[in-house]
Structure formats: C-alpha cells, structure tokens
Scaffold this motif. Structure first.
Motif, short mmCIF file in Angstrom:
data_model
loop_
_atom_site.label_atom_id
_atom_site.label_comp_id
_atom_site.label_asym_id
_atom_site.label_seq_id
_atom_site.Cartn_x
_atom_site.Cartn_y
_atom_site.Cartn_z
N LEU A 104 8.92 2.79 72.96
CA LEU A 104 10.31 2.39 73.16
C LEU A 104 10.52 0.98 72.64
CD1 LEU A 104 9.29 3.70 76.33
CD2 LEU A 104 11.62 4.44 75.91
N ALA A 105 11.69 0.73 72.09
CA ALA A 105 11.97 -0.58 71.50
C ALA A 105 13.48 -0.79 71.41
CB ALA A 105 11.33 -0.69 70.10
N ALA A 106 13.86 -2.00 71.06
CA ALA A 106 15.21 -2.38 70.64
C ALA A 106 16.34 -1.91 71.56
CB ALA A 106 15.46 -1.87 69.22
N PRO A 107 16.34 -2.32 72.85
CA PRO A 107 17.50 -2.01 73.67
C PRO A 107 18.77 -2.58 73.05
CG PRO A 107 15.70 -2.89 75.01
CD PRO A 107 15.33 -3.11 73.58
N ALA A 108 19.84 -1.81 73.10
CA ALA A 108 21.12 -2.27 72.54
C ALA A 108 22.24 -1.42 73.13
CB ALA A 108 21.12 -2.17 71.02
N GLY A 109 23.45 -1.94 73.10
CA GLY A 109 24.58 -1.18 73.60
C GLY A 109 25.66 -2.08 74.13
N MET A 110 26.76 -1.45 74.54
CA MET A 110 27.93 -2.25 74.89
C MET A 110 28.40 -2.07 76.32
SD MET A 110 30.83 0.01 72.91
CE MET A 110 32.18 -0.85 73.68
N ASP A 116 31.97 -6.82 90.75
CA ASP A 116 32.98 -7.49 91.59
C ASP A 116 34.38 -7.34 91.01
OD1 ASP A 116 30.98 -8.56 93.37
OD2 ASP A 116 30.48 -10.00 91.80
N GLY A 117 34.53 -6.48 90.00
CA GLY A 117 35.79 -6.36 89.30
C GLY A 117 36.65 -5.21 89.79
N ASP A 118 37.54 -4.76 88.90
CA ASP A 118 38.51 -3.71 89.23
C ASP A 118 37.83 -2.35 89.41
OD1 ASP A 118 40.63 -5.51 89.04
OD2 ASP A 118 40.79 -5.20 86.88
N GLU A 119 38.63 -1.39 89.90
CA GLU A 119 38.13 -0.02 90.03
C GLU A 119 37.63 0.48 88.68
OE1 GLU A 119 41.05 2.53 91.76
OE2 GLU A 119 40.92 1.57 93.73
N VAL A 120 36.71 1.44 88.73
CA VAL A 120 36.03 1.92 87.54
C VAL A 120 36.38 3.38 87.29
CG1 VAL A 120 33.78 2.29 86.44
CG2 VAL A 120 34.12 0.31 87.94
N VAL A 121 36.65 3.72 86.03
CA VAL A 121 36.83 5.11 85.61
C VAL A 121 35.77 5.40 84.56
CG1 VAL A 121 38.32 6.76 84.45
CG2 VAL A 121 39.30 5.16 86.12
N MET A 122 34.89 6.35 84.84
CA MET A 122 33.86 6.78 83.91
C MET A 122 34.17 8.19 83.42
SD MET A 122 30.34 5.47 85.73
CE MET A 122 29.99 3.73 85.99
N SER A 223 48.33 5.84 82.82
CA SER A 223 47.68 4.61 82.36
C SER A 223 46.67 4.09 83.38
CB SER A 223 48.74 3.54 82.09
OG SER A 223 48.13 2.30 81.80
N PHE A 224 45.48 3.77 82.89
CA PHE A 224 44.49 3.06 83.71
C PHE A 224 44.55 1.58 83.31
CE2 PHE A 224 42.60 7.39 83.44
CZ PHE A 224 42.61 7.70 84.80
N ASN A 225 45.62 0.93 83.68
CA ASN A 225 45.81 -0.45 83.22
C ASN A 225 45.21 -1.48 84.15
OD1 ASN A 225 47.62 -0.17 85.29
ND2 ASN A 225 49.44 -0.73 84.10
N ARG A 226 44.64 -1.02 85.25
CA ARG A 226 43.96 -1.93 86.18
C ARG A 226 42.56 -1.43 86.50
NH1 ARG A 226 47.54 -5.62 88.27
NH2 ARG A 226 49.76 -5.15 87.99
N HIS A 227 41.93 -0.82 85.52
CA HIS A 227 40.61 -0.23 85.72
C HIS A 227 39.66 -0.67 84.62
CE1 HIS A 227 43.33 2.48 87.91
NE2 HIS A 227 42.30 2.91 88.60
N GLN A 228 38.37 -0.60 84.95
CA GLN A 228 37.33 -0.70 83.94
C GLN A 228 37.04 0.73 83.48
OE1 GLN A 228 34.07 -3.64 85.05
NE2 GLN A 228 34.93 -3.32 87.09
N VAL A 229 37.27 1.04 82.21
CA VAL A 229 37.17 2.41 81.72
C VAL A 229 36.00 2.53 80.74
CG1 VAL A 229 38.39 4.30 80.57
CG2 VAL A 229 39.68 2.64 81.96
N LEU A 230 35.11 3.50 81.00
CA LEU A 230 33.96 3.74 80.14
C LEU A 230 33.98 5.20 79.70
CD1 LEU A 230 33.08 1.58 82.51
CD2 LEU A 230 30.85 1.77 81.44
N GLN A 256 35.78 0.79 77.14
CA GLN A 256 34.50 0.72 76.45
C GLN A 256 34.10 2.16 76.11
OE1 GLN A 256 31.51 -1.93 78.39
NE2 GLN A 256 33.06 -2.19 79.97
N PHE A 257 33.60 2.37 74.90
CA PHE A 257 33.27 3.75 74.53
C PHE A 257 32.09 3.78 73.59
CE2 PHE A 257 36.34 2.22 71.44
CZ PHE A 257 35.83 2.63 70.23
N GLU A 258 31.42 4.94 73.63
CA GLU A 258 30.26 5.16 72.77
C GLU A 258 30.06 6.64 72.57
OE1 GLU A 258 25.61 4.30 73.43
OE2 GLU A 258 26.83 2.49 73.23
N GLY A 259 29.92 7.08 71.33
CA GLY A 259 29.63 8.49 71.05
C GLY A 259 28.16 8.76 71.20
#
Length: 260
Positions: A104-110, A116-122, A223-230, A256-259
């Motif tokens: 295993l090598a090279a951890p990376a991602g966003m 401690d932040g806003d509500e989360v939508v995954m 709209s999720f305008n007050r959420h952390q969206v992943l 935040q998104f990733e395929g």
C-alpha cells in the motif's frame, strides 16, 4: 482540495509504502468482495484512497478506499467490485486468499467532514460506500457528531450488499439515519450464489426501500444549503447526482464528490 499522505519532510526515513496481509476474504456477490487485512499502520485520513498492489498482479497498481478509518493496530478493510473489462479487479474479487501480502502506498483524496460542523449528507452508490463508511466510523469517535444522513443505493435490493452492517450501525448510532434506495424493488430473476450463500435475517425491510435513482431521490429533498454533502459512486452516478444537487440549489462549495 486534495489531501496527500502524511509524510514529514523533515523525516526522510519515514516509510512511503506499507505492507499488510489478507486475513479474511468474503465474496458477498458474484462481482463483489470484502477483504480484510492486518499489517503496518498506514497513515491515511478517513475518506482517502490508497494505492494497492496485490501479488496476483505484480507491478500493477490500483486505487481503493479503505472502509475503516486509520487503525494503529494495522486493520484495513476494502470493498472491491469488478468493473467491465477490469481483469485486475475481477482477479482480486475471485482469487484473493488469506495470507496474500498487499503493498500500500500514496494515500490521497478529498473527502473531509468537520465533526463540529453542520449536518452531514452522504450519498453512496455501490462500493462508493467504503470511504463514507470510513468517515462514519471516524465521526463515531467524537463525543457529539453531527446529525448524518446516509443515502445508499443500488439497482436492486441485493445490490445493497452492506444492508446488515448499516442496519446495525444505525441502531447503534442515534445521530445516523440510513436511507436505502433502489431503482427496482425486485431482484433480477437470475440467481447469485454468493448472495444466496451469505443471506442473513438482518437488513432493510421492503417498506424501508425508496424506489428511484440516487440522483432522483436525493434531488427530491430540495436544497442542502446548510449541510456537508459527500457523494461517491460510479462516475455516471456521481455526475448525475451532483447535477441534481446543483439543480435543487445545493451550493457547489457544499459538495465533495469522487467517482469510485
């Protein structure tokens, strides 16, 4: 913003690759396996992917996201699905055995969540669940995690391969709500021996399932305008879901998104 490996530039002796041994290989569907390893501590951040090289394909490297947050005792878990024409992923799903040593090598991602932040939508499609599950378990380490909604989707009910784990997780974490989404309510007529072999009594009830694509269902919430969206899933699912979120008024800086 991309988070790279935690390498200290003042420590040239710090390792940039790590090794772990397969201890469990669970093939849950004809095209999907959950693989658990134990080895050296890998300094990634929950939600990142790592570069993987397996003994069946020496010199060939692929990126996968751990489904567990970093563990000082070296525990790792990966959810691997075959892709069309992907003989490497197919080989990993079919041929991995306990005792295999992975590099295993090279951890990376966003992906990053402010505990401690806003509500989360995954929003997870298929094995796009892996980095989001890692984030969930990381949030569970905090005393007061934000309220979190996980939309987990597949084509049919048997594509929701982690249903038992998610039902138990939601029951244990009062701040977590899991919303299962399927495009059709009936499974395909052709049998999947691996699904049948690992069928359990714990899972989503039929009345829990919301029918539609993830993009359609998530877009219907407005709209999720007050959420952390992943968002994480196939490139097509990720693209369509992000488009629906934007159309519904979710600010782009909230997504935040990733395929996978």
């Amino acid at each position: 913003m991309t988070n790279g490996p935690r390498v200290d530039p003042h420590r040239p002796d710090q390792p940039t690759q790590w090794f772990a041994d397969v201890v469990e290989h669970h093939r849950l569907r004809h095209d999907l396996a959950v693989i658990r390893l134990i080895g050296e501590y890998v300094p990634f951040t929950a939600g990142q992917s790592v570069e993987v090289e397996v003994p069946q394909f020496p010199g060939m490297r692929r990126r996968f996201s751990p489904a567990l947050p970093p563990s000082l005792d070296g525990k790792l878990e990966f959810h691997i699905r075959t892709v069309a024409g992907g003989w490497c992923s197919s080989g990993i799903v079919a041929d991995t055995r306990p005792g295999d040593r992975w590099r295993l090598a090279a951890p990376a991602g966003m992906f990053s969540v402010d505990p401690d932040g806003d509500e989360v939508v995954m929003i997870a499609g298929g094995t796009g669940l892996a980095p989001l599950r890692s984030q969930l378990l990381e949030l569970a380490r905090h005393e007061y995690p934000p309220t979190t909604y996980l939309f987990f989707g597949g084509f049919s009910p048997r594509d929701l391969y982690a249903a038992d784990m998610l039902v138990l997780l939601a029951a244990d974490l009062p701040w977590l709500t899991v919303v299962p989404v399927v495009e059709r309510l009936e499974d395909p007529s052709w049998p999947d021996e691996w699904h049948d072999r690992h069928r359990v009594d714990i899972g989503f009830e039929e009345d829990d399932l919301i029918q539609g694509t993830l993009a359609e269902v998530v877009g219907s919430y407005g709209s999720f305008n007050r959420h952390q969206v992943l968002v994480c899933g196939s490139p097509a699912m990720t693209r369509s879901t992000v488009e629906k979120l934007l159309d519904a008024g979710t600010p782009p800086e909230r997504i935040q998104f990733e395929g996978a």
